[in-house]
Write an enzyme that holds these catalytic residues in place. Structure first.
Site, PDB file in Angstrom:
ATOM      1  N   ARG A 115      -4.782  -4.910  -8.439  1.00 21.23           N
ATOM      2  CA  ARG A 115      -4.664  -5.518  -7.108  1.00 21.23           C
ATOM      3  C   ARG A 115      -5.376  -6.873  -7.116  1.00 21.23           C
ATOM      4  O   ARG A 115      -6.406  -7.045  -7.784  1.00 21.23           O
ATOM      5  CB  ARG A 115      -5.330  -4.592  -6.097  1.00 21.23           C
ATOM      6  CG  ARG A 115      -5.261  -5.029  -4.638  1.00 21.23           C
ATOM      7  CD  ARG A 115      -3.879  -4.969  -4.087  1.00 21.23           C
ATOM      8  NE  ARG A 115      -3.859  -5.009  -2.621  1.00 21.23           N
ATOM      9  CZ  ARG A 115      -2.769  -5.281  -1.925  1.00 21.23           C
ATOM     10  NH1 ARG A 115      -1.619  -5.557  -2.526  1.00 21.23           N
ATOM     11  NH2 ARG A 115      -2.795  -5.271  -0.614  1.00 21.23           N
ATOM     12  N   THR A 386       8.098  -6.192  -2.051  1.00 19.14           N
ATOM     13  CA  THR A 386       7.348  -5.534  -3.108  1.00 19.14           C
ATOM     14  C   THR A 386       8.410  -4.896  -3.983  1.00 19.14           C
ATOM     15  O   THR A 386       9.594  -4.985  -3.694  1.00 19.14           O
ATOM     16  CB  THR A 386       6.399  -4.488  -2.440  1.00 19.14           C
ATOM     17  OG1 THR A 386       5.421  -5.177  -1.668  1.00 19.14           O
ATOM     18  CG2 THR A 386       5.695  -3.581  -3.394  1.00 19.14           C
ATOM     19  N   ASN A 406       3.431  -9.664  -2.020  1.00 22.10           N
ATOM     20  CA  ASN A 406       3.441  -9.554  -0.568  1.00 22.10           C
ATOM     21  C   ASN A 406       4.753 -10.056   0.016  1.00 22.10           C
ATOM     22  O   ASN A 406       5.786  -9.467  -0.255  1.00 22.10           O
ATOM     23  CB  ASN A 406       2.224 -10.214   0.079  1.00 22.10           C
ATOM     24  CG  ASN A 406       1.965  -9.629   1.457  1.00 22.10           C
ATOM     25  OD1 ASN A 406       2.373  -8.508   1.733  1.00 22.10           O
ATOM     26  ND2 ASN A 406       1.315 -10.379   2.333  1.00 22.10           N
ATOM     27  N   ASP A 428      -2.959  -9.244   3.659  1.00 22.02           N
ATOM     28  CA  ASP A 428      -3.173  -7.799   3.770  1.00 22.02           C
ATOM     29  C   ASP A 428      -4.603  -7.468   4.201  1.00 22.02           C
ATOM     30  O   ASP A 428      -4.911  -6.310   4.490  1.00 22.02           O
ATOM     31  CB  ASP A 428      -2.847  -7.101   2.439  1.00 22.02           C
ATOM     32  CG  ASP A 428      -1.359  -6.760   2.329  1.00 22.02           C
ATOM     33  OD1 ASP A 428      -0.641  -6.902   3.337  1.00 22.02           O
ATOM     34  OD2 ASP A 428      -0.924  -6.353   1.236  1.00 22.02           O
ATOM     35  N   SER A 458      -0.560  -0.645   0.985  1.00 20.33           N
ATOM     36  CA  SER A 458       0.179   0.589   1.319  1.00 20.33           C
ATOM     37  C   SER A 458       0.956   1.115   0.117  1.00 20.33           C
ATOM     38  O   SER A 458       1.675   2.112   0.229  1.00 20.33           O
ATOM     39  CB  SER A 458       1.184   0.305   2.442  1.00 20.33           C
ATOM     40  OG  SER A 458       0.519  -0.067   3.599  1.00 20.33           O
ATOM     41  N   GLY A 477       8.268  -1.768   0.774  1.00 16.61           N
ATOM     42  CA  GLY A 477       8.566  -1.627   2.203  1.00 16.61           C
ATOM     43  C   GLY A 477       7.374  -1.778   3.126  1.00 16.61           C
ATOM     44  O   GLY A 477       7.396  -1.255   4.235  1.00 16.61           O
ATOM     45  N   GLY A 478       6.319  -2.486   2.666  1.00 17.62           N
ATOM     46  CA  GLY A 478       5.180  -2.775   3.542  1.00 17.62           C
ATOM     47  C   GLY A 478       4.563  -1.512   4.111  1.00 17.62           C
ATOM     48  O   GLY A 478       4.395  -0.514   3.404  1.00 17.62           O
TER      49      GLY A 478
HETATM   50  N1  GLY Z   1       1.557  -6.222   0.124  1.00 17.77           N
HETATM   51  C1  GLY Z   1       2.037  -4.932   0.354  1.00 17.77           C
HETATM   52  C2  GLY Z   1       1.014  -3.878   0.166  1.00 17.77           C
HETATM   53  O1  GLY Z   1       0.197  -4.001  -0.691  1.00 17.77           O
HETATM   54  O2  GLY Z   1       0.983  -2.899   0.865  1.00 17.77           O
END
Ligand code: GLY
Length: 577
Positions: A115, A386, A406, A428, A458, A477-478
């Site tokens: 990340r 994503t 993102n 985020d 997420s 899908g956020g």
């Molecule tokens: N940017 C999407 C996530 O990490 O949830």
């Protein structure tokens, strides 16, 4: 199709039913056992390898690497790198992700956390103006929105510690595709149109992804020579080639020239983390999912703990949807309230995942009436694009990986001369804890910006495992990722085909806004009326969402089934047996 019938017990009774004396262990027996060991082990191996990803070029390249002697982890490196080339709107070298791995030889399960992190010069209020109000689009467009990327470090780590092939070999297909180019499709055009302003604002991005400043026509070939050179440098020098030296200098200089705050120290300091995945149980299945800083595993397991308290199979349709929505609402409330990077903040994980807590939440659910979200507290969903892929090799090694930059095309900013498109993952974070950001999203203290901290995600790469079989699934899908994985998982547990897991109509509730989001055509008129009568507000969306990539190894029939979401243009492939 996953069978719900239990497999025969592994211990064998004697044919006449008599109880045999325990055999005396001697050297002859030991040698025989050693000889039989590979056979016994082979029985635990799938008959075919399989890959599902969001782009045919990535699935094919992954299969090529498996056929060249690589394992699922080498293939994961290849698929990630190819997606970085052919799906620039979804993930890339300038982004990050989570790779959930299962190593068959010793059963090791680990989540590789690549990340992004907040730059060391980041401050809590960096996206607020002098009056304390969010500056429009500051955390979305341009290099100030970019976290320090983790993808390259993660790929080098996976290759070195889990792969069989050299990184150089695993990156070859991506280098080839960056040079030869790929053809623009409808989805590319939609994503580029959505982000056209951000792409035009970056000269290098416009050159790389547009044609004369416009969305390229269908079939136009996108060649990325700078990106090919960057991949070549990484192939030769490993992570150092990206996080130190000329490439690092070029990226930092480009970022700073255009208003960003990266330093070379940020890149040098970036560390991949190996996280222990979160593990729970649901109706006889072991569920393995993402650890923090993804909220995916926590929210998923919290929802399953509540669902396990009722027999949802015997419910009428409206009762079942109502109950699922109430479960989603409560788990997403906790995401907002409690979750962030556990390396920086204390999170009451044990309590959130306890059965006792699930019972407390369950007790607050009325089957007759929707609970207004306002009567609960705190929230933060996530971005819009994503990618996910799932891999199983013939040894039984598994990968579920969800990667991101993102928003579509991330920040829209390409660092000149590198071909690297930077993420806008800083959005985020809660840019102002407790207050809605420019997208109307509210976050909490736990996810406030701090130097070096990872922003809450997420992304929910997930495995299911039982005596029946092994499932590997995930989706982009956020904020809807976690409910999509939940619905897919319920399909798997119910014994439906993988095609059904990925194609079923979807709905979603995320606490705030207090509405059930519904895919077009997912709910009948009658169901809509029944839910409205209980006090639910429905928001029927114009477009479907998600792009699930999933596979199932049925242990009983020793079959492998793989499927790619019909909403996307992905490819699910299987090797010969
Ligand atoms: N940017 C999407 C996530 O990490 O949830």
């Amino acid at each position: 199709m996953p069978s719900m019938n239990a497999l025969p017990p592994t211990s064998k009774s004697s044919p006449d039913g008599s109880v045999k004396k325990a055999p005396v262990l001697h050297w002859g027996f030991f040698v025989l056992w050693l000889l039989l060991l590979p056979v016994a082990h082979a029985e635990g191996q799938p008959p075919a390898a399989a890959i599902a990803s969001a782009h045919p070029a990535a699935s094919k390249a992954g299969m090529e690497i498996l056929q060249a002697g690589g394992n699922a982890f080498d293939a994961a490196v290849t698929v990630s790198a190819v997606l970085a080339v052919v799906e620039p709107y979804s993930s890339g070298l300038g982004g990050g992700g989570f790779w959930l791995l299962h190593r068959a030889s010793d059963g090791k399960e680990v989540m590789i956390d690549g990340r992004e992190t907040a730059p060391l010069a980041a401050t809590r209020d960096m996206y607020l103006d002098s009056r304390g109000q969010p500056v429009a689009r500051a955390s979305i467009d341009g290099p100030l929105a970019a976290g320090i990327p983790g993808t390259v470090a993660a790929l080098a780590h996976i290759s070195k510690h889990y792969g069989r092939l050299p990184l150089k070999q695993s990156l070859l297909p991506a280098i080839r595709l960056a040079k030869e180019g790929f053809a623009v499709n409808e989805h590319y055009r939609r994503m580029a149109a959505f982000r056209i302003d951000a792409l035009r604002a970056s000269k290098s991005a416009a050159q790389q992804f547009l044609k004369a400043g416009e969305v390229p026509p269908l079939g136009h070939i996108i060649r990325q020579n700078d990106l090919a050179n960057t991949l070549q440098t990484i192939a030769e020098q490993g992570r150092q080639g990206f996080y130190a030296g000329k490439l690092a200098q070029q990226m930092v200089q480009a970022v700073r020239t255009h208003g960003g705050i990266w330093s070379e120290k940020d890149l040098l300091a970036y560390q991949v983390r190996e996280r222990k995945p979160l593990v729970g149980h649901y109706r006889g299945w072991r569920v393995v999912s993402a650890a923090l800083p993804s909220s995916g595993g926590v929210v998923l397991l919290e929802m399953l703990n509540m669902l396990a308290l009722r027999d949802i199979d015997s419910m009428a349709e409206a009762d079942r949807i109502h109950y699922l929505v109430e479960v989603m609402r409560r788990a997403y409330r906790d995401r907002a309230r409690w979750l962030g990077d556990a390396d920086f903040v204390d999170i009451p994980l044990k309590r959130l995942l306890s059965k006792e807590y699930a019972r407390q939440l369950f007790a607050s659910i009325s089957m007759q009436k929707a609970t207004p979200s306002q009567s609960l507290a705190g929230f933060k969903p996530a971005g819009r694009d994503t990618t996910h892929f799932s891999i199983l090799d013939k040894q039984g090694n598994r990968v579920a990986a969800t990667l991101s930059i993102n928003y579509p095309f991330g920040s829209g900013f390409v660092a000149a001369g590198t071909g690297v498109l930077l993420n806008d993952e800083m959005d985020d974070f809660s840019i102002k804890p407790g207050v809605a950001n420019v997208y109307g999203l509210v976050g909490a203290e736990a996810n406030a910006i701090e130097p070096g901290k990872r922003m809450l995600s997420s992304m929910s790469p997930t495995f299911l495992d039982s005596e029946h079989g092994v499932a590997i699934l995930g989706t982009p899908g956020g904020s809807r990722i976690i409910t999509m994985v939940l619905l897919g998982l319920l399909q798997a547990v119910e014994g439906n085909t993988v095609g059904q897991w990925v194609s079923q109509p979807r709905f979603h509730h995320q606490y705030l806004p207090d509405e059930i989001q519904v895919e077009p055509g997912a709910f009948s008129e009658k169901l809509q009326q029944e839910l409205k009568q209980r006090g639910h507000r429905l928001s029927i969306k114009e477009r479907p969402w998600g792009n699930m990539q999933a596979l199932y190894w049925n242990r009983k029939d020793n079959e492998v089934e793989v499927a790619s979401d019909p909403r996307g243009g992905g490819l699910a492939i299987k090797s010969a047996k």
